[in-house]
Enzyme design. Structure first.
Site, PDB file in Angstrom:
ATOM      1  N   ARG A  45       2.551  -4.563   5.688  1.00 56.00           N
ATOM      2  CA  ARG A  45       3.096  -3.357   6.290  1.00 56.00           C
ATOM      3  C   ARG A  45       4.436  -3.592   6.985  1.00 56.00           C
ATOM      4  O   ARG A  45       5.416  -2.954   6.633  1.00 56.00           O
ATOM      5  CB  ARG A  45       2.114  -2.742   7.277  1.00 56.00           C
TER       6      ARG A  45
ATOM      7  N   GLU B 295     -11.257   4.967  -4.858  1.00 58.22           N
ATOM      8  CA  GLU B 295     -10.706   3.733  -5.408  1.00 58.22           C
ATOM      9  C   GLU B 295     -11.479   3.222  -6.617  1.00 58.22           C
ATOM     10  O   GLU B 295     -10.914   2.565  -7.487  1.00 58.22           O
ATOM     11  CB  GLU B 295     -10.647   2.670  -4.314  1.00 58.22           C
TER      12      GLU B 295
END
Ligand code: TPP
Ligand code: TPP
Ligand code: MG
Ligand code: MG
Lengths: 315, 315, 315, 315
Positions: free
Chosen positions: C168, C59
């Protein structure tokens, strides 16, 4: 390769000519950029042009010391070790237009070890990006010349100060160039201590994954980091093997031999199919006897006496 | 008044205290990231070379190693600059240290804009926000060298993770050697009834200076030193709000997530009164710390103006 | 009431919107970190394989590459889970993106405790605090799929860095397709006079549910959706405080640095009234999201209890 | 090397006997730990002891599926690929005491790829750290068995969930062991996709810098990461050369051939002067035909039919 003073513009024409229609115009644009160097360079041999670089580097070394002395703080060691490479890049290898620092076709130079910005500022000023007189505002309030390289300075591509981030930025520039069908190159200068940062290896892995042959990394292998010698803080060797295992072509050069520097950078820039790294063996503090190989001058300004002695050595 | 106080750098006091702690507790180990002279942990390294570990600039790794050592019964102190200790390895601190509640002591130097000339990347002005985003972490921003030593001693003996915020330059020493530091308890350094100035770190001195100036104008300010940001002494804040009817917070940290933000919550939940916040609103630049303090509105005159605004709003 | 609404996952709506944006703007590129199905950017990758780049779980590098692409004129969208997009590369986002104010759009999914069974490491409950610690970043937490699409469209056309927070699971869709999203402007979704419930993200639905329940008990609540956390609409908050005399904030984020903390500042500075915060106090655990909401006191009944407390304190 | 069923206790005695006085007592302590395996193993040959391991692994494979099916989510792929190695570690190679999970002399196992915790939980339960029945609480609220490994589970050394952190933790354990003069070993299991994380390389560099020969890394080289094959996401090869260039001894084994696994781990554990990595060629989803080499089963639970078929295959 033509033996000419013009550098990149003539050194890698085949690559551009492959690109088909519109090339003439690209060559002229480049030429225009390049011509902002003294016109006489157009008529010089390659050897003569390279022979001029050490003098420019010497002047920049003096400016580095002046800036840091005037500011009372800053990072002389890594600025002095990188300066021959920066000089070669900005005065020979790279295609830039000082009057239009954001010219789309420019080669990108990214100083990942952004604490060594005095070297970059001195070079940019010498190359005409901003007045040399501005250098003395370095690190002062309201200046465009920040303590760590920041995009507010004309010619500075990336804001830094936190080590390990520049190669990723370079990957982004190189991917963008490829997407846009632009043929400029991206050069990223890293410190050797900086290679302790894992992000460097993330970026290295991704550059080879994407086969970025428009990307060149340069490691200023001056064997000293902030406090001590790299061997004592964190062993880096075998450094070339590390890069090779991460999919890069690795070259090693003497980072203070201007012929070798130009040659190494030009060779790296023409590697096909994979990114290339130039590991430049350098001397931290190069050019000032008492700063050479001396960890104490990583991030400390010289006092008045040291400053005068240093200038005298660089006269 | 505070101008006449002797000055000592909190980081230097820390480095000396750490050596003493090392003598007292053989489980203390120290981890550094190639900034060991700047953070003064080189003193510990000199006396206890076997218990000192350098990892170079690789802050993610440092935090993970510290977690492993804490889990193995050691008391690891990690020291680097606040931006490299809180911003760079935040995820490692979060998952590796805070979530298992391991006793890693992160003592960072070069916080805030007192880091001056190094510029915005080096100004740790979000570290308190990040540290307070870590449930279970004790977060302390000492106001001077005496309190810094006390905080570090508290860190060594308090179980669980700990963040201590220190500065580069020498700052006024307000506390005498017999000062009794009480972790988690806000310190009322001056009584007063018209308004409360709640400050942290080096700004406690500024708060006192302001209170002095205001006394001569007939305004009586309570001054509270919130050295422990987490857990926060809500009582001392709520009581001050109730008794004085108005609060000014002072910090050289972004307004988001620092002292002012934490005090605001307490006021809203327990004692809603007018609040003025003296804090940074955005990124800064290179410059002499004193000039930055002025340019970015953290000077005593700014605190005083905030007090006047609060007094106005109270009525 | 909100239970009967259709449910759509904000991340799925995002993935589809991104494809449309990709068709409209050829400068949009997307960067992923081996979570491309979960973040639904695989839809973009399928249609624009040349403009999609995967970097694996790395990342720090992703953010640096995105910065380089933004500096090269691209509009990079970076997508991963909120913990991996905000916590892991915070330093790269800070120095590489926020400080030079580059137009990188970080759209993270799997925020908050709705990520349920994956457990505490996967629960992004500090991302808003971190994002708001980045001056110049626009920070949006959409309340449903319609607003998510609007936020992402706003991100694509607003210059500068942007953070969008998605979930989600499928969540209730409260907005109709013709909803007009106004970036930076708090949305009064229900008028009311006794107290104000200020919520963000999925908790807006909970706030509405609570307001409904309270209406039947004779309490009139104003409900405000603060989708844009930064810059914050201080006016809508201050007005609500003044007109209703008490505020409850609701978020599934740590109490530090999130909505409640930002609202508290506004109240203190502009309209001191009683505040109650419904938020997380610490780390959580694995479990069904609905059960976590209950166990960690983020249910409608908890919001209702907070409203009663505020009403009590008002009088 | 004695051909005995006792594993580590007899396999590496020379190293311990070098440690001088007190060894007898250490051997007995170890024996006590080891004897919590069925007593008959004391009288078995090495070959016979190893021959028992595949059956244990098969039972664990079944438990992995049961846990994940019951939870409705979780990570079967990487649990099934690692399980033969975990079985070899806990039933043969490592010195542990299930009745005293925090025994100081234990070998440490760190699951850096903490999403593959079903494999670890199944192994720990089989080895007696907690009741096998507890496995069915996996990922449910109030369970000790979190969705990503967390120290609340008996026998789990490190809280994870964010990739790339385990090797650093292992370095911390290994340094601590050396400081304390303890001879236990530290094993760290990494995913291959996880090696995209730069922190892994920071940790690798530091482990060889410190010459940690009590540290063994294991890479579960199943060639698949979250979404896709590692070759497509981020090329990793030449992986062994990467580790070697970072100063490690690298071994490659077939991670499902129990003889090779035990042999490889034991060899790695006895490498002197540098850390060793075992690159285990494995099959993601190993043991269940439709999960093998199938990226879809990285992080998805089987449905009822798939579950029954899987159990039947593992009968
Ligand atoms: C992330 C991060 N960690 C630590 C530092 C502090 N720091 C500044 S310079 C330096 C040493 C860098 O050494 P090297 O890369 O060898 O630079 P050079 O020798 O070329 O000056 C360190 C550790 C930093 N700038 N960034
Ligand atoms: C820092 C971080 N980034 C992203 C993820 C999301 N993630 C979970 S598992 C995974 C793939 C891991 O692949 P690998 O290491 O090969 O594991 P295995 O195949 O053994 O399951 C990813 C990207 C994560 N957990 N942590
Ligand atoms: Mg160096
Ligand atoms: Mg894998």
């Amino acid at each position: 390769m033509l033996d000419s003073g013009l550098g990149r513009c003539y050194n890698a024409p085949s690559r551009r000519i492959e690109r088909g229609a519109g090339d003439d115009c690209i060559v002229i644009t480049e030429l225009a950029g390049i011509l902002r160097l003294p016109l006489r360079r157009l008529f010089m041999t390659r050897g003569a042009a390279i022979a001029e670089l050490p003098g420019i580097a010497r002047e920049s070394r003096r400016n580095i010391l002046k800036m840091i002395f005037e500011a009372g703080s800053g990072h002389p060691g890594g600025s002095l070790s990188e300066i021959d490479i920066l000089t070669a890049l900005y005065f020979r290898v790279m295609r830039v237009d000082p009057r239009n620092p954001r010219w789309e076709g420019r080669d990108r130079f990214i100083l990942s070890k952004a604490h060594a910005c005095p070297g970059l500022y001195a070079t940019l000023a010498a190359r005409g990006f901003f007045p040399v007189a501005d250098l003395l505002t370095f690190r002062k309030i309201n200046s465009r010349l920040q303590g760590h390289a920041h995009v507010m300075t004309p010619g500075v591509e990336m804001s830094g100060g936190s080590l390990g981030q520049g190669l990723s930025f370079g990957v982004g520039c190189a991917l963008s160039a490829r997407l846009d069908g632009l043929d400029h190159r991206v050069f990223v200068m890293l410190g050797d201590g900086e290679c302790d940062e894992g992000q460097v290896w993330e970026a290295a892995m991704s550059a080879s994954h994407y086969g970025l042959d428009n990307l060149v990394a340069i490691v200023d292998r001056n064997r000293i980091q902030n406090d001590r010698f790299t061997d004592d803080v964190m062993k880096l060797e075998p450094l070339a093997q590390k890069w090779e295992a991460f999919g890069w072509k690795a070259l090693e050069i003497d980072g203070h031999d201007m012929e070798a520097v130009v040659e190494g950078l030009e060779t790296a820039a023409t590697v096909q199919g994979q990114p290339a790294v130039v590991i430049a063996r350098t001397v931290k503090g190069k050019g000032v006897s008492f700063m050479e190989n001396n960890p104490a001058f990583h991030g400390a300004a010289p006092n008045e006496e040291e400053f005068q002695n240093a200038l005298a050595e660089l006269a | 008044m505070t101008q006449s106080l002797p000055k000592v750098a909190t980081r230097e006091a820390y480095g000396q205290a750490l050596v003493e702690l090392g003598r007292e507790n053989p489980d203390i180990v120290v981890l550094g990231g190639d900034l060991n002279k700047s953070t003064f942990v080189h003193l510990f390294a000199a006396e206890f070379p076997d218990r000192f570990f350098d990892f170079g600039p690789a802050e993610q790794n440092i935090m993970g190693v510290a977690a492993g050592m804490a889990a193995s019964g050691k008391v690891p102190f990690v020291s680097t600059f606040s931006v490299f200790g809180m911003c760079r390895p935040f995820d490692q601190v979060r998952v590796g240290i805070a979530q298992p509640h391991l006793g890693v002591k992160i003592v960072c130097t070069h916080a805030g804009i007192l880091t001056g000339e190094d510029g915005m990347s080096a100004h740790g002005i979000e570290d308190l926000s990040l540290a307070c985003s870590l449930p279970g972490f004790t977060v302390v921003a000492p106001s001077d060298a005496v309190e810094a030593v006390a905080a570090v001693r508290a860190a060594a003996k308090t179980p669980g993770p700990f963040y201590v915020r220190l500065y580069r330059p020498a700052t006024p020493v307000m506390h005498s050697e017999d000062y009794e530091f009480r972790l988690g308890v806000g310190d009322v350094v001056r009584q007063g009834k018209d308004a409360s100035i709640i400050a942290t770190g080096v700004m406690v001195a500024t708060a006192l200076e302001t209170a002095d100036a205001l006394t001569s104008r007939g305004v009586s300010c309570r001054v509270i030193n919130i050295h422990t940001l987490s857990p926060l002494d809500e009582d001392v804040i709520a009581t001050a709000a109730q008794e004085t009817g108005g609060v000014v917070t002072v910090e050289e940290h972004l307004s988001h997530g620092g002292l002012g933000s934490r005090v605001a919550q307490v006021l809203g939940r327990k004692a809603p009164v007018p609040l003025e916040m003296v804090a940074l609103q955005g990124y800064t630049e290179s410059g002499d710390p004193a000039l930055l303090i002025k340019k970015y509105h953290l000077a005593a005159e700014d605190v005083e103006a905030a007090v006047w605004r609060v007094l106005e709003r109270k009525s």
